[in-house]
Design an enzyme around this catalytic site. Structure first.
Site, mmCIF file in Angstrom:
data_model
loop_
_atom_site.group_PDB
_atom_site.id
_atom_site.type_symbol
_atom_site.label_atom_id
_atom_site.label_comp_id
_atom_site.label_asym_id
_atom_site.label_seq_id
_atom_site.Cartn_x
_atom_site.Cartn_y
_atom_site.Cartn_z
ATOM 1 N N ARG A 1 22.227 14.035 27.848
ATOM 2 C CA ARG A 1 22.509 12.595 27.861
ATOM 3 C C ARG A 1 23.965 12.272 28.229
ATOM 4 O O ARG A 1 24.452 11.197 27.917
ATOM 5 C CB ARG A 1 22.142 11.947 26.518
ATOM 6 C CG ARG A 1 20.662 12.043 26.183
ATOM 7 C CD ARG A 1 20.289 11.096 25.066
ATOM 8 N NE ARG A 1 18.856 11.192 24.778
ATOM 9 C CZ ARG A 1 18.331 11.933 23.805
ATOM 10 N NH1 ARG A 1 19.121 12.664 23.034
ATOM 11 N NH2 ARG A 1 17.033 11.954 23.606
ATOM 12 N N LYS B 1 29.396 6.245 41.115
ATOM 13 C CA LYS B 1 28.026 6.230 41.630
ATOM 14 C C LYS B 1 27.589 7.666 41.915
ATOM 15 O O LYS B 1 28.235 8.369 42.698
ATOM 16 C CB LYS B 1 27.927 5.397 42.903
ATOM 17 C CG LYS B 1 27.867 3.900 42.667
ATOM 18 C CD LYS B 1 27.565 3.187 43.976
ATOM 19 C CE LYS B 1 27.367 1.690 43.768
ATOM 20 N NZ LYS B 1 27.057 1.006 45.042
ATOM 21 N N GLU C 1 35.252 5.145 56.493
ATOM 22 C CA GLU C 1 35.343 4.565 55.155
ATOM 23 C C GLU C 1 36.753 4.058 54.864
ATOM 24 O O GLU C 1 36.937 3.209 53.999
ATOM 25 C CB GLU C 1 34.905 5.578 54.101
ATOM 26 C CG GLU C 1 33.432 5.956 54.157
ATOM 27 C CD GLU C 1 32.517 4.907 53.538
ATOM 28 O OE1 GLU C 1 33.024 3.854 53.097
ATOM 29 O OE2 GLU C 1 31.299 5.148 53.484
ATOM 30 N N LYS D 1 39.484 0.464 46.280
ATOM 31 C CA LYS D 1 38.221 0.711 45.581
ATOM 32 C C LYS D 1 38.405 0.599 44.071
ATOM 33 O O LYS D 1 37.533 0.066 43.371
ATOM 34 C CB LYS D 1 37.659 2.075 45.944
ATOM 35 C CG LYS D 1 36.288 2.289 45.297
ATOM 36 C CD LYS D 1 35.467 3.356 45.957
ATOM 37 C CE LYS D 1 34.033 3.350 45.415
ATOM 38 N NZ LYS D 1 33.204 4.396 46.017
ATOM 39 N N GLU E 1 28.038 -3.143 39.738
ATOM 40 C CA GLU E 1 27.543 -3.954 40.856
ATOM 41 C C GLU E 1 26.635 -5.077 40.368
ATOM 42 O O GLU E 1 25.514 -5.264 40.853
ATOM 43 C CB GLU E 1 26.809 -3.062 41.854
ATOM 44 C CG GLU E 1 26.798 -3.601 43.270
ATOM 45 C CD GLU E 1 26.345 -2.572 44.288
ATOM 46 O OE1 GLU E 1 25.219 -2.714 44.785
ATOM 47 O OE2 GLU E 1 27.105 -1.628 44.575
ATOM 48 N N ARG F 1 31.411 -5.601 43.821
ATOM 49 C CA ARG F 1 31.299 -4.205 44.250
ATOM 50 C C ARG F 1 30.343 -4.061 45.424
ATOM 51 O O ARG F 1 30.475 -3.124 46.223
ATOM 52 C CB ARG F 1 30.863 -3.317 43.083
ATOM 53 C CG ARG F 1 30.824 -1.846 43.455
ATOM 54 C CD ARG F 1 30.775 -0.904 42.287
ATOM 55 N NE ARG F 1 30.772 0.471 42.755
ATOM 56 C CZ ARG F 1 30.969 1.526 41.989
ATOM 57 N NH1 ARG F 1 31.187 1.374 40.686
ATOM 58 N NH2 ARG F 1 30.956 2.749 42.495
ATOM 59 N N ASN G 1 29.499 -1.996 50.227
ATOM 60 C CA ASN G 1 28.355 -1.570 51.032
ATOM 61 C C ASN G 1 28.416 -2.082 52.464
ATOM 62 O O ASN G 1 27.432 -1.944 53.220
ATOM 63 C CB ASN G 1 27.047 -2.038 50.379
ATOM 64 C CG ASN G 1 26.780 -1.330 49.070
ATOM 65 O OD1 ASN G 1 26.973 -0.127 48.952
ATOM 66 N ND2 ASN G 1 26.357 -2.090 48.059
ATOM 67 N N HIS H 1 26.630 -0.284 55.276
ATOM 68 C CA HIS H 1 25.724 0.712 54.730
ATOM 69 C C HIS H 1 24.247 0.366 54.911
ATOM 70 O O HIS H 1 23.425 1.260 55.116
ATOM 71 C CB HIS H 1 26.033 0.940 53.250
ATOM 72 C CG HIS H 1 27.274 1.745 53.012
ATOM 73 N ND1 HIS H 1 28.529 1.310 53.404
ATOM 74 C CD2 HIS H 1 27.460 2.952 52.433
ATOM 75 C CE1 HIS H 1 29.420 2.228 53.071
ATOM 76 N NE2 HIS H 1 28.797 3.229 52.485
ATOM 77 N N HIS I 1 22.313 3.070 56.734
ATOM 78 C CA HIS I 1 21.263 3.866 56.109
ATOM 79 C C HIS I 1 19.984 3.847 56.934
ATOM 80 O O HIS I 1 19.252 4.852 56.990
ATOM 81 C CB HIS I 1 20.981 3.354 54.698
ATOM 82 C CG HIS I 1 22.004 3.786 53.698
ATOM 83 N ND1 HIS I 1 22.017 3.329 52.397
ATOM 84 C CD2 HIS I 1 23.057 4.630 53.796
ATOM 85 C CE1 HIS I 1 23.036 3.877 51.744
ATOM 86 N NE2 HIS I 1 23.686 4.653 52.580
ATOM 87 N N HIS J 1 27.053 10.523 57.686
ATOM 88 C CA HIS J 1 27.066 9.280 56.919
ATOM 89 C C HIS J 1 28.184 8.350 57.382
ATOM 90 O O HIS J 1 27.964 7.159 57.600
ATOM 91 C CB HIS J 1 27.217 9.584 55.429
ATOM 92 C CG HIS J 1 27.363 8.356 54.580
ATOM 93 N ND1 HIS J 1 26.341 7.434 54.410
ATOM 94 C CD2 HIS J 1 28.427 7.862 53.876
ATOM 95 C CE1 HIS J 1 26.755 6.448 53.634
ATOM 96 N NE2 HIS J 1 28.004 6.679 53.299
#
Length: 369
Positions: free
Chosen positions: A121, A143, A185, A227, A237, A242, A246, A249, A253, A267
Site C-alpha cells: 500500500r 504520475k 517537453e 512543472k 489534476e 495540471r 497535457n 499529448h 497519444h 513519445h
C-alpha cells in the site's frame, strides 16, 4: 547546481539539477537508505551506462544494490513486468519505510513509481532520471502508470518520489534522437505558459540538444520550476491547471497508438507533433492566429523534430486517429477535453470540442504537404 522544491501539503520533495550528481548519490540519498542494500530498477541501457557509477557512489556509504533489469522501451510498462517486479521486491523484503531507486528514463520511472505505490500500500522511491524527457517531465509530479491493451498509461497512481536527482551529465550517453524527443517537453513549457521561455528555446534549442552545459542546465531547471508550480497548485489534476501539461499529448497519444507505441515514433516526437496539431487546430477554431500557429510549427521544425504527420506515412484515416482518442484517460462523461491555445504561452482547457471536427481536421493533416 539548482534545487527546486515541489511543495505539496506536508510532503514536499526536492528536485536537484546539475552536472555530476550521480557521483555523489551516496551522500545525496543517504537520508533515504535504512539498510546496507537497496533495490534499484533500470533498463538494460541505463544500467550499462550508469549502473556502475551508482554502485560506486552507494558503496562509498557501505550500501550495495540489488538490480532489477528490464528491456528498454514501452514494453516494460506492462502487467507482466509489473508482476515480476513486485514479486522480486517482496522476495527481497522491501518494506514500507524503504525507498526503491529508479535509474533510467520515463518508462523506468513510471514502472518503479507504480510498483512503489502499490507495494504494501505504498513505499518510497527515488528518481534518478537519465533522459532529457524524464528530467524535465516524467520524473516530477508523481504520475506513475503502466500501459494496457486499451491504451497508454491507463492503469496507474499518483505517487510522489521522495527525491529526484537530475544529473545532466547522464545525458551525454543519449542518442541525438532521444535528446530531440526530450527537447519537445522543454519547449512545451514555453508554448503552454511562458512566451519568454518559448523565445529563449527558439534561439537556444540547438544548444540544448547539443548538450551545451549552461544551456542544458538552464533548460532543465526552468522546465522543472514550471512543472513544480503547476503540480503544487493541482497535484491530482482536479482543477484543470495540471491538465495544461497535457498540451500535445491527446493528439500525440493517438499517433503513438497508430504506430503501435514503437520506436517508429518516440513519445517526445509524438508530443512535438501533437503541439503542432494543437496549434493548428486552435487556429482552425480562431483562438490564435495562423501566424502564431506557424511560429510554433517553425520552432518545432527548427529543433529537428517532425512537424507534419504526413511524414509518418500512416495508412489510416482521420476517423481512425480520432478513434484512438476515445480511450484517453481524460474522457469525462463522454467528452474529451483538449488543451488548446489562445496565444503562445496561453494554453487552456477546451471541453467543447466536436470529435467529428477533430477527425476531419486530422484527415486534412494526413493529406497535407
Amino acid at each position: 547546481m539548482a534545487v527546486i522544491g515541489v511543495e505539496l501539503a506536508g510532503r514536499g520533495y526536492d528536485v536537484q539539477v546539475g552536472h555530476g550528481l550521480l557521483a555523489n548519490a551516496g551522500e545525496l540519498t543517504e537520508g533515504f537508505i535504512r539498510k546496507d542494500r537497496v533495490a534499484a530498477v533500470a533498463d538494460r541501457n541505463s544500467h550499462r551506462a550508469h549502473g556502475q557509477q551508482l554502485e560506486h557512489a552507494l558503496a562509498a556509504k557501505g550500501v550495495s544494490i540489488d538490480w532489477f533489469i528490464t528491456q528498454p522501451g514501452e514494453g516494460a510498462k506492462s502487467w507482466g513486468v509489473l508482476e515480476k517486479l513486485l514479486d522480486w521486491l517482496l522476495e527481497r523484503g522491501v518494506e514500507r519505510g524503504d525507498h526503491i531507486f529508479a535509474l533510467g528514463g520515463g518508462v523506468v520511472g513510471d514502472l518503479t513509481g507504480f510498483a512503489a505505490a502499490v507495494l504494501k500500500r505504498g513505499c518510497g522511491f527515488v528518481q534518478i532520471p537519465t533522459t532529457l524527457l524524464a528530467q524535465v517531465d516524467s520524473s516530477v509530479g508523481g504520475k506513475t502508470a503502466i500501459n494496457t491493451a486499451a491504451g497508454k498509461n491507463l492503469v496507474g497512481a499518483f505517487h510522489q518520489p521522495a527525491l529526484v536527482l537530475a544529473d545532466t551529465g547522464t545525458l551525454d550517453t543519449l542518442p541525438p534522437r532521444e535528446m530531440g524527443a526530450g527537447y519537445a517537453e522543454v519547449i512545451k513549457y514555453g508554448i503552454l505558459g511562458d512566451r519568454t521561455f518559448f523565445e529563449w528555446c527558439k534561439e537556444n534549442g540547438a544548444k540544448v540538444t547539443a548538450r551545451d552545459p549552461a544551456a542544458l542546465e538552464y533548460a532543465v531547471t526552468q522546465s522543472v520550476q514550471a512543472k513544480a508550480r503547476i503540480v503544487a497548485e493541482d497535484e491530482r489534476e482536479t482543477t484543470g491547471t495540471r491538465a495544461l501539461l497535457n498540451l500535445g499529448h491527446t493528439f500525440g497519444h493517438a499517433l503513438e497508438a497508430e504506430t503501435g507505441f514503437s520506436d517508429a515514433l518516440l513519445h517526445g516526437e509524438a508530443v512535438a507533433l501533437g503541439m503542432v496539431l494543437a496549434a493548428r487546430y486552435s487556429a482552425r477554431r480562431e483562438y490564435i492566429s495562423l501566424d502564431n500557429a506557424a511560429r510554433i510549427t517553425a520552432a518545432i521544425d527548427k529543433a529537428g523534430l517532425r512537424s507534419e504527420i504526413a511524414s509518418l506515412g500512416l495508412e489510416c484515416s482521420g476517423d481512425q486517429l480520432a478513434a484512438h482518442m476515445l480511450h484517453d484517460k481524460k474522457m469525462d462523461a463522454g467528452t474529451l477535453p483538449f488543451i488548446l491555445l489562445r496565444g503562445i504561452g496561453q494554453a487552456f482547457v477546451d471541453k467543447q470540442v466536436d470529435m467529428a471536427d477533430i477527425a476531419a481536421f486530422l484527415g486534412e493533416q494526413l493529406q497535407a504537404h
